[in-house]
Motif scaffolding. Structure first.
Motif, PDB file in Angstrom:
ATOM      1  N   ALA A  91      -3.731   0.023   4.105  1.00  0.00           N
ATOM      2  CA  ALA A  91      -3.920  -0.448   2.743  1.00  0.00           C
ATOM      3  C   ALA A  91      -2.575  -0.633   2.041  1.00  0.00           C
ATOM      4  O   ALA A  91      -2.378  -1.596   1.298  1.00  0.00           O
ATOM      5  CB  ALA A  91      -4.811   0.523   1.958  1.00  0.00           C
TER       6      ALA A  91
ATOM      7  N   ARG B  51      -0.527  -4.551   1.048  1.00  0.00           N
ATOM      8  CA  ARG B  51      -0.111  -4.953  -0.302  1.00  0.00           C
ATOM      9  C   ARG B  51       1.265  -5.592  -0.324  1.00  0.00           C
ATOM     10  O   ARG B  51       1.701  -6.099  -1.369  1.00  0.00           O
ATOM     11  CB  ARG B  51      -0.099  -3.736  -1.241  1.00  0.00           C
ATOM     12  N   HIS B  52       1.980  -5.533   0.804  1.00  0.00           N
ATOM     13  CA  HIS B  52       3.376  -5.962   0.810  1.00  0.00           C
ATOM     14  C   HIS B  52       3.636  -7.031   1.863  1.00  0.00           C
ATOM     15  O   HIS B  52       3.115  -6.974   2.968  1.00  0.00           O
ATOM     16  CB  HIS B  52       4.295  -4.763   1.060  1.00  0.00           C
TER      17      HIS B  52
ATOM     18  N   ARG C 187       4.904 -10.486   7.388  1.00  0.00           N
ATOM     19  CA  ARG C 187       4.048  -9.294   7.378  1.00  0.00           C
ATOM     20  C   ARG C 187       4.315  -8.443   8.614  1.00  0.00           C
ATOM     21  O   ARG C 187       3.478  -8.332   9.507  1.00  0.00           O
ATOM     22  CB  ARG C 187       2.574  -9.710   7.298  1.00  0.00           C
TER      23      ARG C 187
ATOM     24  N   ARG D 219       7.786  -4.022  -6.584  1.00  0.00           N
ATOM     25  CA  ARG D 219       6.600  -3.196  -6.290  1.00  0.00           C
ATOM     26  C   ARG D 219       6.836  -2.269  -5.093  1.00  0.00           C
ATOM     27  O   ARG D 219       5.890  -1.887  -4.404  1.00  0.00           O
ATOM     28  CB  ARG D 219       5.369  -4.068  -6.054  1.00  0.00           C
TER      29      ARG D 219
END
Length: 294
Positions: free
Chosen positions: A287, A291-292, A147, A263
């Protein structure tokens, strides 16, 4: 549940509550503070803001300053440290490797900086520096390698785009602000990117922000040699790289492309009344990042 610092320390010593990062050997200072941290093996430092609820192995966001700026400048201008405190991610604000005026510029090989100079082989390698910072912070147990994200303003936005091109193995998503690129301007036709200069190893999710009245990095293209091709061309190139199948309406906010491999959507928010400044919606940036993961 709100606990006092004394109560947390007692619970931590009993193995009931995770110890704060500065007490666990992470070495980044107390939660809720910003410190200058030496990056192992580079001889360089960077400012790192530790979120208030930090417990170790957190998401890591790099925040890159604009040309001739400093990490301290973009920390103040972006207000992204407040977002880090709300959502619990580490925020790193390094200085570029090439001194320019009272600040620094980033080394994007083959592209002139705002000084007009093309970085040479003797100039510091900023990509290697940021890779080393990820390794250092992950080895300490501070950052989660899966992340890691990058955002930046202007020249820092262009450097963020460059990281998406050449370091997709390290970054899970990028968010350039008034600086989205998809490779160097082509020497044959600078109205388009040189496709050979941006070949990421994996699909790269992109969310970009720009001002419709920006005359430094114009949305419609032109300007300095490091800019030139329109922003929508950069969006289309990232969509092609990411294998996107659906294009959103040009008038949509955000505009861009979805239904992409892994995605990895490509989204662009354009504020028609804004100029060359931090126009990002920080909550939207986080946000998207959240998500990734790599």
């Amino acid at each position: 549940m709100n606990l006092s610092a004394v109560a947390i320390a007692l619970l931590a010593s009993a193995g009931i509550w995770p110890a704060p990062a500065h007490a666990s050997g992470c070495g980044l200072g107390a939660p809720g503070t910003t410190s200058r941290v030496a990056i192992q093996g580079t001889g360089r430092t960077m400012l790192i803001h530790v979120p208030r609820e930090f417990r170790g192995k957190a998401p890591l966001v790099f925040l890159l300053h604009g040309s001739t700026g400093k990490g301290s400048d973009i920390l103040a201008d972006s207000k992204l440290a407040d977002t880090a405190d709300r959502h619990g991610f580490l925020l790193a604000a390094p200085d570029g490797g090439i001194a320019a005026g009272q600040g620094f510029v980033w080394n994007i090989p083959g592209v002139p900086t705002v000084t007009g100079k093309v970085p040479g082989p003797s100039d510091p390698d900023d990509v290697a520096y940021l890779r080393a910072a990820i390794d250092d912070l992950a080895t300490r147990g501070c950052a989660d390698r899966a992340r890691v994200y990058a955002t930046g303003l202007s020249g820092g936005g262009r450097m963020t785009s460059w990281l998406g091109c050449v370091a997709a193995d390290r970054f899970a998503a990028i968010a350039p602000v008034v600086g989205l690129r998809a490779g160097n301007p082509s020497s044959r036709d600078p109205n388009f990117p040189d496709s050979a200069s941006c070949v990421p190893s994996r699909p790269m999710p992109v969310i970009a922000f720009a001002g419709g009245k920006d005359t430094t990095n114009p949305v419609e293209g032109g300007g300095a040699p490091y800019w030139h091709y329109p922003m929508r061309v950069a969006e289309a190139r990232w969509a092609d790289l990411n294998g996107c199948r659906k294009r959103l309406a040009e008038s949509a906010d955000p505009r861009g492309y979805t239904d992409c491999r892994a995605r990895a959507d490509v989204l662009a928010h354009i504020d028609p009344q804004a100029g060359h400044s931090w126009v990002a919606d920080n909550e939207a940036v986080w946000a998207f990042f959240a998500r990734h993961r790599r």
